[in-house]
Write a protein that holds these residues in place. Structure first.
Motif, PDB file in Angstrom:
ATOM      1  N   ASN A  72       0.453  -1.004  -0.544  1.00  0.00           N
ATOM      2  CA  ASN A  72       0.034   0.361   0.272  1.00  0.00           C
ATOM      3  C   ASN A  72       0.760   1.176  -0.071  1.00  0.00           C
ATOM      4  OD1 ASN A  72      -2.379  -1.279   0.112  1.00  0.00           O
ATOM      5  ND2 ASN A  72      -1.625  -1.535   2.568  1.00  0.00           N
ATOM      6  N   ARG A  79       2.487   4.920  -0.815  1.00  0.00           N
ATOM      7  CA  ARG A  79       2.242   5.382  -2.166  1.00  0.00           C
ATOM      8  C   ARG A  79       3.127   6.435  -2.171  1.00  0.00           C
ATOM      9  NH1 ARG A  79      -1.858   3.774  -4.577  1.00  0.00           N
ATOM     10  NH2 ARG A  79      -1.954   5.639  -5.619  1.00  0.00           N
ATOM     11  N   LYS A 107       1.865   8.766 -12.053  1.00  0.00           N
ATOM     12  CA  LYS A 107       1.432   7.821 -12.009  1.00  0.00           C
ATOM     13  C   LYS A 107       2.156   6.873 -12.499  1.00  0.00           C
ATOM     14  CE  LYS A 107      -3.289   9.682 -13.576  1.00  0.00           C
ATOM     15  NZ  LYS A 107      -4.520   9.933 -14.391  1.00  0.00           N
ATOM     16  N   GLN A 166       4.279   5.913  -9.620  1.00  0.00           N
ATOM     17  CA  GLN A 166       3.446   5.337  -8.687  1.00  0.00           C
ATOM     18  C   GLN A 166       3.668   3.739  -9.352  1.00  0.00           C
ATOM     19  OE1 GLN A 166       2.058   6.301  -5.611  1.00  0.00           O
ATOM     20  NE2 GLN A 166       1.959   3.847  -5.629  1.00  0.00           N
ATOM     21  N   SER A 204       4.836   0.778  -7.701  1.00  0.00           N
ATOM     22  CA  SER A 204       4.179  -1.199  -7.079  1.00  0.00           C
ATOM     23  C   SER A 204       5.153  -1.789  -7.736  1.00  0.00           C
ATOM     24  CB  SER A 204       2.864  -0.685  -7.479  1.00  0.00           C
ATOM     25  OG  SER A 204       2.003   0.299  -6.585  1.00  0.00           O
ATOM     26  N   LYS A 255      11.179   5.656  -3.540  1.00  0.00           N
ATOM     27  CA  LYS A 255      10.301   6.486  -2.560  1.00  0.00           C
ATOM     28  C   LYS A 255      10.374   7.311  -1.109  1.00  0.00           C
ATOM     29  CE  LYS A 255      10.862   3.267   1.395  1.00  0.00           C
ATOM     30  NZ  LYS A 255      10.449   1.974   2.503  1.00  0.00           N
TER      31      LYS A 255
END
Length: 435
Positions: free
Chosen positions: A256, A258, A351, A354, A358, A434
């Motif tokens: 999870n 972000r 996007k 992200q 992931s 991150k």
């Protein structure tokens, strides 16, 4: 002859690689290295310095513009002749004679002039300066992000160097194991217990390992050279050697997780939007009134290097750009379109970032699974080799089966080391993404 040529080639290459100075380096040493020497970081810094240099041009919005000139002219034009003589303070009653006014004699004029233009209020220049300042900030942030990427690349390259040495060590151990088995097989052959083909199988395996060792040595040099390149240091006759071996490092996986909105590359993108906002304001401000002061001091004479007459002019000008053929309007639309495009690019980049984060999490999970499976396979292959070795020593196994087990064990160890490398790189990449 082919075998002799191959042996000479291997010995030559071995001498070239290991006659070089081995320079030990630790992970701590690498982290303390100044990454500003990296060429990629240098280019990013130069880009920021270029923007800073361009920003200096905005000082014209508050600094005066001063010009000095010294001019010689000679004329018999009635208007210019009378004006020049008037500037020289040499007008007499005779000069008003119509004949003298209409047909003057040629006159020389030496003019010294100092002009000063002083901006007072120019809002378009003020907004241009704001845009330039924001651009500099954006490029400085971009430089910091480039430095972070280079630090990640240094860690990755260091682990690549560790892997290269680990694979070389594994192959050297496999070679020693094979040579030990070869001694046993040679004794069996001398005693007539086995056929010549089994000895040849062992020779083939040794040649195969020698070839792999040579490739591993080249990989060591390649990894070392790349590290030197990242550090922008000279690698001639030197090869780096890590003081720590490749080790499995635990990384936390958060499905999870972000994207950090304050990541430096995203901050730089947002700064670019702010710069566009200031440029749009600057275009609109071109229709606002501008207030500027001006002045000049002049000295005249009809002889060189003489300054017998002088005068000055000073004033303030308030001006408006009422209509410029829609040039400023077109400029506004251009900046608005570019800002809209940049906004879309930022949305796409965010996007994608992200998705990349992931993906990095999944790569860690996949790599962790691969580490577990390859470690298990390595342990099983070691046990299988031990069993076959015991049975071979008892005469219950063929040498081909022993070679197959030894080859499999070496292969599985290499696969395990490769899996550990991939896991650690995936973990470091996640940490980079991150930030």
């Amino acid at each position: 002859m082919r075998k002799i040529s191959l042996l000479i080639l291997l010995l030559t290459t071995y001498s070239e690689v290991f006659s070089q100075e081995a320079v030990p380096i630790s992970k701590t040493d690498l982290e303390s290295k100044v990454s500003d020497n990296n060429l990629q970081v240098k280019m990013a810094k130069k880009e920021a310095e270029l923007a800073q240099a361009e920003l200096l041009g905005t000082r014209a919005m508050y600094l005066p513009n001063v010009n000095a000139s010294y001019t010689f002219s000679n004329t018999n034009n009635p208007l210019y002749a009378f004006g020049s003589k008037l500037n020289q303070a040499r007008i007499t009653a005779m000069d008003f004679n119509p004949d003298n006014l209409n047909n003057p004699k040629s006159i020389s004029n030496f003019a010294t002039k100092i002009e000063v233009q002083q901006p007072i209020i120019n809002m378009d220049a003020v907004y241009q300066k704001k845009a330039g300042q924001v651009k500099v900030e954006a490029l400085n942030i971009k430089t910091e992000r480039t430095r972070e990427y280079v630090q990640f690349e240094l860690k990755k390259s260091y682990m690549m160097l560790q892997l290269a040495y680990k694979m070389l060590e594994t192959l050297e151990n496999a070679k020693q194991t094979t040579l030990a088995n070869k001694k046993v097989i040679d004794n069996y052959y001398k005693n007539g217990m086995i056929q010549k083909s089994e000895v040849l199988y062992m020779d083939v395996r040794i040649s195969e390992i020698e070839s792999q060792i040579q490739t591993a040595k080249s990989n060591v040099k390649n990894a070392s050279d790349y590290l030197y390149f990242l550090l922008n240091e000279n690698s001639d006759n030197k090869v780096l050697k890590p003081t720590e071996s490749l080790q499995y490092t635990e990384y936390i996986v958060d499905s999870n997780l972000r994207l950090n909105d304050h990541r430096k590359d995203l901050q730089a993108y947002q700064k670019s939007l702010e710069a566009y906002d200031w440029m749009i304001k600057s275009s609109k401000a071109k229709f606002l009134p501008k207030l500027n002061a001006f002045g000049s001091f002049e000295m005249y004479d009809n002889k060189v290097a003489q300054f017998n007459a002088n005068g000055y002019l000073a004033g303030i000008q308030l001006s408006w750009n009422v209509f410029d053929g829609l040039k400023s309007k077109s400029e506004q639309e251009k900046y608005k379109a570019e800002r809209s495009k940049a906004e879309t690019e930022i949305e796409q980049y965010t996007k994608q970032s992200q998705l990349e984060l992931s993906k990095a999490n999944r790569q860690i999970e996949d790599a962790q699974t691969k580490v577990s499976f390859t470690k298990q396979a390595w342990e099983q292959s070691k046990e299988a080799y031990r069993i076959r070795k015991n049975r071979y020593d008892q005469g219950l196994e063929k040498s081909a089966d022993l070679l197959s087990a030894e080859t499999l064990m070496s292969q599985k160890e290499l696969e395990y080391q490769q899996a550990v490398f991939e896991y650690n790189v995936a973990g470091e990449y996640q940490q980079f993404l991150k930030k």
